[in-house]
Design a protein around this motif. Structure first.
Motif, short mmCIF file in Angstrom:
data_model
loop_
_atom_site.label_atom_id
_atom_site.label_comp_id
_atom_site.label_asym_id
_atom_site.label_seq_id
_atom_site.Cartn_x
_atom_site.Cartn_y
_atom_site.Cartn_z
N ASP A 28 0.83 -1.21 0.00
CA ASP A 28 0.00 0.00 0.00
C ASP A 28 0.86 1.26 0.00
O ASP A 28 1.77 1.42 0.83
N SER A 29 0.59 2.16 -0.93
CA SER A 29 1.41 3.35 -1.09
C SER A 29 1.33 4.27 0.12
O SER A 29 2.33 4.87 0.53
N TYR A 30 0.15 4.38 0.74
CA TYR A 30 0.02 5.28 1.88
C TYR A 30 0.72 4.74 3.12
O TYR A 30 1.25 5.51 3.93
N VAL A 31 0.74 3.43 3.27
CA VAL A 31 1.52 2.84 4.37
C VAL A 31 3.00 3.13 4.15
O VAL A 31 3.72 3.54 5.06
N ALA A 32 3.47 2.90 2.91
CA ALA A 32 4.88 3.17 2.59
C ALA A 32 5.23 4.63 2.83
O ALA A 32 6.31 4.95 3.36
N LEU A 33 4.33 5.53 2.46
CA LEU A 33 4.60 6.96 2.64
C LEU A 33 4.58 7.37 4.11
O LEU A 33 5.33 8.25 4.52
N THR A 34 3.74 6.71 4.90
CA THR A 34 3.74 6.99 6.34
C THR A 34 5.07 6.57 6.96
O THR A 34 5.66 7.33 7.76
N VAL A 35 5.53 5.38 6.61
CA VAL A 35 6.84 4.94 7.09
C VAL A 35 7.92 5.93 6.64
O VAL A 35 8.79 6.33 7.43
N ALA A 36 7.86 6.34 5.39
CA ALA A 36 8.85 7.28 4.86
C ALA A 36 8.80 8.61 5.60
O ALA A 36 9.84 9.21 5.92
N ALA A 37 7.59 9.09 5.88
CA ALA A 37 7.46 10.37 6.58
C ALA A 37 8.10 10.34 7.96
O ALA A 37 8.68 11.33 8.42
N LEU A 38 8.01 9.18 8.61
CA LEU A 38 8.51 9.06 9.99
C LEU A 38 9.99 8.71 10.07
O LEU A 38 10.58 8.78 11.15
N THR A 39 10.59 8.32 8.95
CA THR A 39 11.99 7.88 8.98
C THR A 39 12.92 8.77 8.14
O THR A 39 14.10 8.47 8.01
N THR A 40 12.38 9.83 7.56
CA THR A 40 13.18 10.76 6.76
C THR A 40 12.89 12.18 7.22
O THR A 40 11.93 12.44 7.95
N SER A 41 13.71 13.12 6.75
CA SER A 41 13.51 14.52 7.15
C SER A 41 13.49 15.50 5.99
O SER A 41 13.00 16.62 6.13
N ARG A 42 14.02 15.10 4.83
CA ARG A 42 14.18 16.05 3.73
C ARG A 42 13.43 15.65 2.47
O ARG A 42 12.80 16.47 1.82
N ILE A 43 13.49 14.39 2.11
CA ILE A 43 13.00 13.94 0.81
C ILE A 43 11.51 14.19 0.67
O ILE A 43 10.74 14.03 1.61
N GLN A 44 11.09 14.63 -0.54
CA GLN A 44 9.67 14.84 -0.83
C GLN A 44 9.00 13.49 -1.09
O GLN A 44 9.63 12.54 -1.55
N LEU A 45 7.70 13.42 -0.84
CA LEU A 45 6.97 12.17 -0.90
C LEU A 45 5.72 12.32 -1.76
O LEU A 45 5.10 13.38 -1.77
N ALA A 46 5.36 11.26 -2.46
CA ALA A 46 4.16 11.34 -3.30
C ALA A 46 3.58 9.97 -3.57
O ALA A 46 4.29 8.96 -3.58
N VAL A 47 2.28 9.95 -3.82
CA VAL A 47 1.65 8.81 -4.48
C VAL A 47 1.78 9.06 -5.97
O VAL A 47 1.42 10.13 -6.47
N GLY A 48 2.31 8.09 -6.70
CA GLY A 48 2.58 8.35 -8.11
C GLY A 48 2.20 7.20 -9.03
O GLY A 48 3.11 6.50 -9.45
N VAL A 49 0.93 6.96 -9.34
CA VAL A 49 -0.24 7.77 -9.02
C VAL A 49 -1.40 6.88 -8.58
O VAL A 49 -1.40 5.68 -8.82
N THR A 50 -2.42 7.54 -7.96
CA THR A 50 -3.66 6.85 -7.63
C THR A 50 -4.66 7.09 -8.75
O THR A 50 -4.34 7.67 -9.78
N ASN A 51 -5.89 6.63 -8.56
CA ASN A 51 -6.90 6.73 -9.62
C ASN A 51 -8.26 7.05 -9.01
O ASN A 51 -8.45 6.97 -7.81
N PRO A 52 -9.24 7.42 -9.83
CA PRO A 52 -10.54 7.86 -9.29
C PRO A 52 -11.46 6.75 -8.80
O PRO A 52 -12.53 7.06 -8.28
N GLN A 53 -11.09 5.48 -8.95
CA GLN A 53 -12.07 4.43 -8.69
C GLN A 53 -11.79 3.57 -7.46
O GLN A 53 -12.72 3.02 -6.89
N THR A 54 -10.55 3.43 -7.03
CA THR A 54 -10.29 2.53 -5.91
C THR A 54 -10.48 3.20 -4.56
O THR A 54 -10.62 2.51 -3.55
N ARG A 55 -10.48 4.54 -4.53
CA ARG A 55 -10.70 5.27 -3.28
C ARG A 55 -11.58 6.47 -3.54
O ARG A 55 -11.38 7.19 -4.52
N HIS A 56 -12.52 6.71 -2.65
CA HIS A 56 -13.35 7.92 -2.73
C HIS A 56 -12.45 9.15 -2.61
O HIS A 56 -11.41 9.11 -1.95
N ALA A 57 -12.85 10.24 -3.24
CA ALA A 57 -12.04 11.46 -3.22
C ALA A 57 -11.76 11.92 -1.79
O ALA A 57 -10.66 12.39 -1.48
#
Length: 347
Positions: free
Chosen positions: A40-69
């Motif tokens: 899961d990209s959001y789990v990976a990004l949460t881990v990244a947010a808590l273990t890094t300090s500088r690098i920018q983070l993104a979902v690249g990319v999601t889509n309109p159908q698997t998750r509500h806006a």
């Protein structure tokens, strides 16, 4: 113009790879959102947010159908808070994430509405209930006794949370309608049209005709190697995947020669979604001549010249797509060692 260098890769929430990417000097990492093929990209990004300090983070990319806006906006905004403002959200029409659910990519009209809703939620503003419900039929009515119900849909917590910038939204686009939607409603257009300067110039022209100051990024397949044929062998799975985006419905988007159109047509006919990003029939349809224009394959000085040429067209962010996983780590290190510094010096 300073060019940002991002790494595009699959989500790997347990590997804590973002720490390594930060040490290597990448400006950002974008994790794909394809639930059947990666973590899961959001789990990976949460881990990244808590273990890094500088690098920018993104979902690249999601889509309109698997998750509500609202769900997408809530997840992105939560990571924005936890990362101290380093989150971006990428949205596209969808490909493998939908194919493995038996669904085709969302329409451009659906993409437009989704991006608009996500942007509204991320600003902390209200979305109408009609827009939030969409096509759902299980709506609140007199069969569900309630004293009152919400009249609008809104991320209420976001207005009360820590003051962080709004999450920037980029849209991945290959066709003219999607490019125009991206330019009109997103904070950045991320072109997925290959690295041929003529095709990139075409995409930028479409976007800038809608909004002259829109920021432009580019997904680009890059492998630094003395032997271009060997580089193609390493990267063919992912080159085929990205090339198909420009022709998935049978019509080639953007300028292309007759020989290029023949390859695009073969990719459309022979693409094996079960081999998405890996070796499959589609890889065998790629010619070296096609790959040399659509991707950036070759020795470091050659790759440098190609990427500088694209930056000079107005691209200020590259999302680098490397080869298949078994070659990925070595190729990533070679990009960093031989290309990252010179590219930053020249842009």
């Amino acid at each position: 113009m300073s060019v940002q260098l991002w790494l595009s890769t699959q989500a790997s929430p347990l590997a804590r790879k973002a720490e390594e990417f930060e040490r290597m000097g990448w400006d950002g990492v974008a994790y794909t959102d394809s639930q059947n093929r990666a973590g899961d990209s959001y789990v990976a990004l949460t881990v990244a947010a808590l273990t890094t300090s500088r690098i920018q983070l993104a979902v690249g990319v999601t889509n309109p159908q698997t998750r509500h806006a609202a769900v997408t906006a809530c997840a992105a905004a939560s990571i924005q808070v936890e990362s101290g403002g380093r989150m971006s959200l990428g949205i596209g029409r969808g490909d493998s994430a939908l194919a493995f659910l038996g669904l085709r990519p969302a329409s451009v009209d659906t993409l437009r509405g989704y991006v608009r809703s996500v942007q509204t939620y991320l600003r902390g503003e209200a979305v109408s209930m009609a827009e939030a419900r969409g096509d759902a039929t299980q709506v609140i009515d007199d069969r569900l006794p309630l004293a009152d119900t919400p009249t609008v849909s809104q991320l209420l917590w976001l207005r009360k949370g820590p003051p962080v910038p709004k999450v920037p939204v980029f849209v991945a686009a290959s066709g003219p309608r999607a490019i125009r939607v991206a330019a009109e409603h997103a904070d950045r257009v991320m072109l997925a049209v290959g690295a041929d300067p003529e095709r990139v110039r075409w995409g930028i022209g479409l976007a800038r005709a809608v909004r002259p100051d829109v920021k432009i990024g580019l997904f680009v397949n890059v492998v630094v190697h003395e032997d271009r044929a060997a580089a193609l062998s390493m990267a063919s799975g992912r080159i085929a995947t990205f090339a198909r985006f420009s022709t998935m419905h049978g019509t080639v988007n953007g300028p292309a020669s007759d020989s290029q159109r023949a390859v695009f047509a073969a990719l459309t006919a022979d693409f094996q979604m079960t081999r998405h990003g890996r070796h499959g029939t589609q890889n065998e349809r790629l010619t070296l001549g096609f790959a040399e224009r659509f991707a950036v394959l070759g020795p470091a000085p050659y790759c440098l010249d190609r990427l500088v040429e694209l930056a000079d067209l107005g691209v200020d962010r590259f999302h680098i797509i490397g080869p298949v996983p078994r070659f990925e780590r070595a190729a990533r290190q070679r990009f960093v060692d031989e290309l990252m510094g010179p590219l930053r010096d020249k842009t």
